[in-house]
Write a protein that holds these residues in place. Structure first.
Motif, mmCIF file in Angstrom:
data_model
loop_
_atom_site.group_PDB
_atom_site.id
_atom_site.type_symbol
_atom_site.label_atom_id
_atom_site.label_comp_id
_atom_site.label_asym_id
_atom_site.label_seq_id
_atom_site.Cartn_x
_atom_site.Cartn_y
_atom_site.Cartn_z
ATOM 1 N N TYR A 238 71.022 16.484 49.463
ATOM 2 C CA TYR A 238 71.235 15.623 50.627
ATOM 3 C C TYR A 238 71.478 14.163 50.250
ATOM 4 C CZ TYR A 238 69.020 19.783 52.494
ATOM 5 O OH TYR A 238 68.720 21.078 52.784
ATOM 6 N N ALA A 239 71.211 13.799 49.017
ATOM 7 C CA ALA A 239 71.242 12.393 48.613
ATOM 8 C C ALA A 239 72.655 11.838 48.564
ATOM 9 C CB ALA A 239 70.577 12.225 47.248
ATOM 10 N N ALA A 240 72.775 10.565 48.918
ATOM 11 C CA ALA A 240 74.036 9.844 48.748
ATOM 12 C C ALA A 240 74.341 9.735 47.254
ATOM 13 C CB ALA A 240 73.927 8.456 49.372
ATOM 14 N N PRO A 241 75.628 9.701 46.874
ATOM 15 C CA PRO A 241 75.960 9.653 45.440
ATOM 16 C C PRO A 241 75.346 8.459 44.721
ATOM 17 C CG PRO A 241 77.912 9.303 46.823
ATOM 18 C CD PRO A 241 76.823 9.792 47.717
ATOM 19 N N GLU A 242 75.189 7.312 45.431
ATOM 20 C CA GLU A 242 74.625 6.134 44.771
ATOM 21 C C GLU A 242 73.149 6.315 44.430
ATOM 22 O OE1 GLU A 242 75.081 5.049 49.226
ATOM 23 O OE2 GLU A 242 76.165 6.180 47.689
ATOM 24 N N MET A 243 72.505 7.345 44.983
ATOM 25 C CA MET A 243 71.127 7.651 44.615
ATOM 26 C C MET A 243 71.048 8.586 43.416
ATOM 27 S SD MET A 243 68.954 5.962 46.366
ATOM 28 C CE MET A 243 67.443 6.859 46.006
ATOM 29 N N ALA A 287 72.583 21.090 38.007
ATOM 30 C CA ALA A 287 71.227 20.846 37.532
ATOM 31 C C ALA A 287 71.170 20.848 36.008
ATOM 32 C CB ALA A 287 70.285 21.905 38.100
ATOM 33 N N ALA A 288 72.027 21.659 35.390
ATOM 34 C CA ALA A 288 72.025 21.729 33.926
ATOM 35 C C ALA A 288 72.821 20.590 33.294
ATOM 36 C CB ALA A 288 72.603 23.071 33.477
ATOM 37 N N THR A 289 73.881 20.184 33.952
ATOM 38 C CA THR A 289 74.747 19.165 33.362
ATOM 39 C C THR A 289 74.414 17.759 33.821
ATOM 40 O OG1 THR A 289 76.361 19.363 35.156
ATOM 41 C CG2 THR A 289 76.619 20.849 33.265
ATOM 42 N N GLY A 290 73.580 17.619 34.857
ATOM 43 C CA GLY A 290 73.236 16.302 35.367
ATOM 44 C C GLY A 290 74.393 15.628 36.070
ATOM 45 N N SER A 291 75.324 16.419 36.669
ATOM 46 C CA SER A 291 76.545 15.863 37.244
ATOM 47 C C SER A 291 76.536 15.870 38.771
ATOM 48 C CB SER A 291 77.758 16.651 36.734
ATOM 49 O OG SER A 291 77.656 18.021 37.088
ATOM 50 N N PHE A 292 75.366 15.720 39.382
ATOM 51 C CA PHE A 292 75.306 15.662 40.848
ATOM 52 C C PHE A 292 76.231 14.564 41.378
ATOM 53 C CE2 PHE A 292 70.837 17.156 39.886
ATOM 54 C CZ PHE A 292 71.056 18.460 40.290
ATOM 55 N N TYR A 293 76.205 13.421 40.722
ATOM 56 C CA TYR A 293 77.021 12.289 41.171
ATOM 57 C C TYR A 293 78.502 12.646 41.133
ATOM 58 C CZ TYR A 293 79.329 7.735 41.093
ATOM 59 O OH TYR A 293 80.157 6.680 41.364
ATOM 60 N N LEU A 294 78.950 13.278 40.048
ATOM 61 C CA LEU A 294 80.362 13.627 39.929
ATOM 62 C C LEU A 294 80.778 14.649 40.978
ATOM 63 C CD1 LEU A 294 80.791 13.821 36.044
ATOM 64 C CD2 LEU A 294 81.486 11.986 37.598
ATOM 65 N N ILE A 295 79.895 15.597 41.263
ATOM 66 C CA ILE A 295 80.211 16.603 42.277
ATOM 67 C C ILE A 295 80.464 15.933 43.619
ATOM 68 C CG2 ILE A 295 79.221 18.476 43.651
ATOM 69 C CD1 ILE A 295 77.866 19.467 41.118
ATOM 70 N N LYS A 296 79.634 14.960 43.955
ATOM 71 C CA LYS A 296 79.727 14.349 45.286
ATOM 72 C C LYS A 296 80.813 13.279 45.377
ATOM 73 C CE LYS A 296 75.286 15.530 47.156
ATOM 74 N NZ LYS A 296 74.267 15.149 48.136
ATOM 75 N N THR A 297 81.313 12.814 44.252
ATOM 76 C CA THR A 297 82.360 11.797 44.290
ATOM 77 C C THR A 297 83.734 12.354 43.936
ATOM 78 O OG1 THR A 297 81.794 11.154 42.007
ATOM 79 C CG2 THR A 297 80.801 9.879 43.792
ATOM 80 N N LYS A 298 83.785 13.450 43.181
ATOM 81 C CA LYS A 298 85.070 13.992 42.738
ATOM 82 C C LYS A 298 85.507 15.245 43.509
ATOM 83 C CE LYS A 298 85.323 10.819 39.580
ATOM 84 N NZ LYS A 298 86.245 9.667 39.773
ATOM 85 N N THR A 299 84.611 15.829 44.277
ATOM 86 C CA THR A 299 84.978 16.990 45.086
ATOM 87 C C THR A 299 84.682 16.694 46.552
ATOM 88 O OG1 THR A 299 82.786 18.011 44.862
ATOM 89 C CG2 THR A 299 84.433 18.561 43.194
ATOM 90 N N LYS A 300 85.277 17.466 47.427
ATOM 91 C CA LYS A 300 85.080 17.268 48.865
ATOM 92 C C LYS A 300 84.318 18.452 49.441
ATOM 93 C CE LYS A 300 89.220 14.481 49.656
ATOM 94 N NZ LYS A 300 90.485 14.351 50.438
ATOM 95 N N PRO A 301 83.457 18.202 50.425
ATOM 96 C CA PRO A 301 82.767 19.327 51.064
ATOM 97 C C PRO A 301 83.755 20.146 51.885
ATOM 98 C CG PRO A 301 82.359 17.303 52.281
ATOM 99 C CD PRO A 301 83.106 16.909 51.038
ATOM 100 N N ALA A 302 83.407 21.392 52.117
ATOM 101 C CA ALA A 302 84.251 22.220 52.981
ATOM 102 C C ALA A 302 84.357 21.560 54.350
ATOM 103 C CB ALA A 302 83.646 23.614 53.101
#
Length: 691
Positions: A238-243, A287-302
């Motif tokens: 649920y977190a914003a990417p800046e978090m 969770a393994a790669t630590g890329s939560f930020y990249l997921i939320k900034t480089k991909t779009k939700p459905a």
């Protein structure tokens, strides 16, 4: 913990109530809060803590938040390694940071009440309200669902409306609070007044936002991050990417924005409406790669498809809320206006006009019988509701009530007899002329011992019977620029006179800004000695004082870092001073080397070497680890930052310029250092002087 009974009796070593307690009620507070029975049912509350249900000897129910590595629930002290001990110290600092944010929102509907902060077996704890209710996560299966698998549109709007009303409640505070970890697990629905079934039927929820461990003030600095090497994260789904990062420009400011809560709430509403989360971070390998930020900034939700035309506005506001850029997200008020249109008329009307002008909704809980004198509780509460009081003014109101009562007694008896009056003794500092105060100062200076000096100060009512400086203890001063400020007594026989004749009898500091200035006109690679502000204090600054005061000020010796970038106390040297700025150590006292991260232990030697803490600030228990209400100062009616003369030797080195420390808007005496010539906020000059 008793495995059979599932409970453990504990007695707290220390406990400070969250609001001022009338002295006559201190024993009641100790009996009420310091002996507790911990019970096994608990809630996980963040990364570092756990919350246990507890009762006192009268059967009252509380929540006790402990660190997860606490010693209280074990039979012996944990054997922590050096690394674990350092982590425990950092977590302790984080827990206290959470406590101060809880104090800010306590008494506002939508947040748990907080009773105080204490320790048991040298481990810290927070005592607060045990919220009887159900979390949104637990309640989800019970809420009305649409055939598509998500909640009904009206139910989605009702949940969002309830959370937004709680968040907007903080906007009436002097310093708004950002929760920063909204999730279905951290949104509770209270069930003490109405059952969950009744709230569902009414389409109106009674929310309580819990787990303030990631919260921060919307204004000011995330000071705990720098001091304890802690970087707060949030629930990734649920977190914003800046978090979820700390590697982008301006991240500290971004992480103090209410837009963070808008993003998290929009993510929750997305899930409620569609039955799925916007980003499936659990199954993407993030969770393994630590890329939560990249997921939320480089991909779009459905895409969130409206179930009918009427849902278009709801879906649009939710999708705008999970925009990557904060500037593209709606405000909390804009979201509230859209969501309210989907609710029954009564609920919509109840939400209108809930912007910055909303009256702060104070919770009248029964705890007021201990927090303030019983006969004053209702009066203070009503005044708070009339004036849209912040928690700060609510606390000060309780203290002021007690002081006002003492003042009435003093006025009736004058506190002393006619012979004393004829001997030059007055009832308060403000009743003396500056010439009279100089005579008292000379008597204190000439005393043969410190105890004799204190007795002289007591006789002239500059110290109370216990030898403490009365607070507030000020003499009003009208400056030549027309501003009125108070000269606050801070020390007795503290500062060394420049002429070598001993210590000045009285030391004062102003209680508000006398000017607003940068510390330097250009970038410096030097220390306090070369700051333009130091020269200004001895010239134009001094001219702001009325002539009768200016003529009496004595020059004293002040130790400062006059080099700039440094890693040892050899950077310190003495300078003469008439008007001077306080050093950090003079405000909060010595800090141990361990309070800094390992590579910066030398900072303790430098900061501690600039002087000794003044008596007033020691008695007010000014802390370097949190904000301090008593250190909040104003410039033209608004809370302001104010300069210290303490140079930041580590940041001055890394940035290649002179960085100066200052007290924050919120009274944090160890806030972020700032460039002397380009502070990120206008900064006031609040000097001290000796007579």
């Amino acid at each position: 913990m008793d495995p059979v009974r599932g409970s453990k009796l504990i007695r707290l070593d220390t406990f400070d109530t969250a609001v001022a307690v009338n002295p006559s009620a201190e024993d009641d507070a100790k009996r009420r809060f310091m002996t507790l029975i911990l019970q096994t049912p608990y809630r996980s509350d963040g990364n570092i803590g756990q919350v246990l249900r507890a009762t006192n000897t009268s059967g009252e129910v509380f929540a006790v938040k402990l660190l997860k590595d606490n010693a209280i629930l074990s039979d012996q002290m944990p054997d922590r390694s050096a690394e674990q001990a350092a982590a425990h110290l950092a977590n302790t600092a984080a827990l206290f940071e959470e406590y101060r944010h809880l104090c800010t929102v306590s008494h506002l509907r939508g947040f748990p009440r907080v009773y105080g902060y204490g320790s048991c077996e040298d481990d810290p704890l927070i005592l607060m309200e045990w919220v009887e209710g159900t979390s949104l996560k637990q309640a989800l299966p019970l809420l009305p669902h649409d055939a598509s698998g998500g909640l009904t549109t009206q139910m989605v709007a009702a949940v969002g409306n309830a959370v937004l009303r709680a968040l907007l409640m903080t906007q009436g505070l002097v310093t708004p609070v950002v929760h920063r970890d909204l999730s279905p697990a951290n949104i509770m629905f209270r069930t003490t007044s109405r059952t969950l079934e009744q709230q569902i039927a009414d389409c109106s929820f009674d929310p309580c936002l819990i787990d303030m461990g990631s919260a921060t003030m919307a204004l000011g600095d995330d000071t705990i991050t720098r001091r304890a090497d802690i970087w707060r994260f949030a629930t990734p789904a649920y977190a914003a990417p800046e978090m979820l990062t700390q590697d982008i420009e301006g991240i500290a400011a971004l992480r103090r924005s209410p837009a963070i809560d808008v993003y998290a709430l929009s993510s929750i509403l997305y899930q409620l409406y569609s039955g799925r989360k916007p980003f499936d971070v659990e199954s993407t390998g993030a969770a393994a790669t630590g890329s939560f930020y990249l997921i939320k900034t480089k991909t779009k939700p459905a895409p969130l498809e409206p179930r009918c035309n009427d849902d278009e506005a709801l879906v649009q506001i939710i999708m705008k809320g999970i925009s990557v850029e904060q500037c593209d997200r709606p405000t909390e008020q804009q979201m509230l206006e859209v969501l309210s249109s989907y609710l029954p008329t009564a609920e919509s009307k109840d939400s209108e006009g809930m912007g910055n002008e909303t009256a702060v909704d104070i919770d009248t809980g029964t705890h007021l019988t201990v927090d303030v004198a019983a006969e004053r509780a209702q009066e203070i509460l009503e005044q708070a509701q009339r004036d849209t009081m912040t928690r700060r003014r609510f606390i000060i109101g309780g203290v002021a009530a007690a002081v006002a009562g003492l003042g009435v007694i003093g006025a009736a008896t004058h506190g002393f007899g006619i012979p004393d009056y004829l001997d030059g003794i007055r009832s308060s500092l403000d009743d003396y002329t500056w010439d009279q105060l100089q005579e008292i100062s000379l008597k204190i200076k000439a005393a043969e011992s410190r105890s004799e000096a204190r007795e002289i100060a007591k006789r002239y009512h500059l110290l109370d019977d216990d030898g403490h400086i009365p607070y507030p203890c000020t003499k009003r001063v009208t400056l030549t620029n027309g501003l009125q400020v108070g000269a606050q007594l801070v020390g007795i026989r503290h500062d060394e006179l420049l002429d070598g004749t001993g210590k000045a009898g009285l030391t004062f500091m102003f209680d508000a800004g006398i000017a607003e200035r940068d510390a330097a006109t250009q970038a410096l690679n030097a220390g306090w000695a070369d700051c333009e502000l130091r020269e200004w204090l001895d010239s134009d600054g001094l001219k702001l004082l009325p002539s009768e005061l200016r003529a009496l000020i004595k020059e004293v010796k002040k130790i400062s870092n006059n080099v700039g970038a440094a890693n040892s106390a050899s950077c310190l040297s003495e300078l003469p001073a008439t008007l001077w700025l306080p050093a950090m150590v003079e405000l909060y006292g010595n800090q141990p080397p361990e309070s800094f991260t390992e590579d910066f232990h030398y900072l303790a030697d430098i900061y501690n070497g600039e002087g000794k803490e003044y008596q007033l600030f020691r008695e007010l228990k000014v802390s370097p680890y949190t904000t301090n209400e008593t250190m909040v100062r104003q410039w033209k009616g608004k809370d302001t930052c104010w300069w210290e003369r303490t140079v930041s030797p580590d940041t001055s080195e890394s940035e290649g310029t002179l960085y100066m420390n200052r007290v924050g808007h919120d009274g944090d005496v160890f806030t972020y250092a700032t460039p002397a010539e380009k502070p990120n906020k206008r900064t006031c000059v609040i000097p001290g002087f000796c007579i």
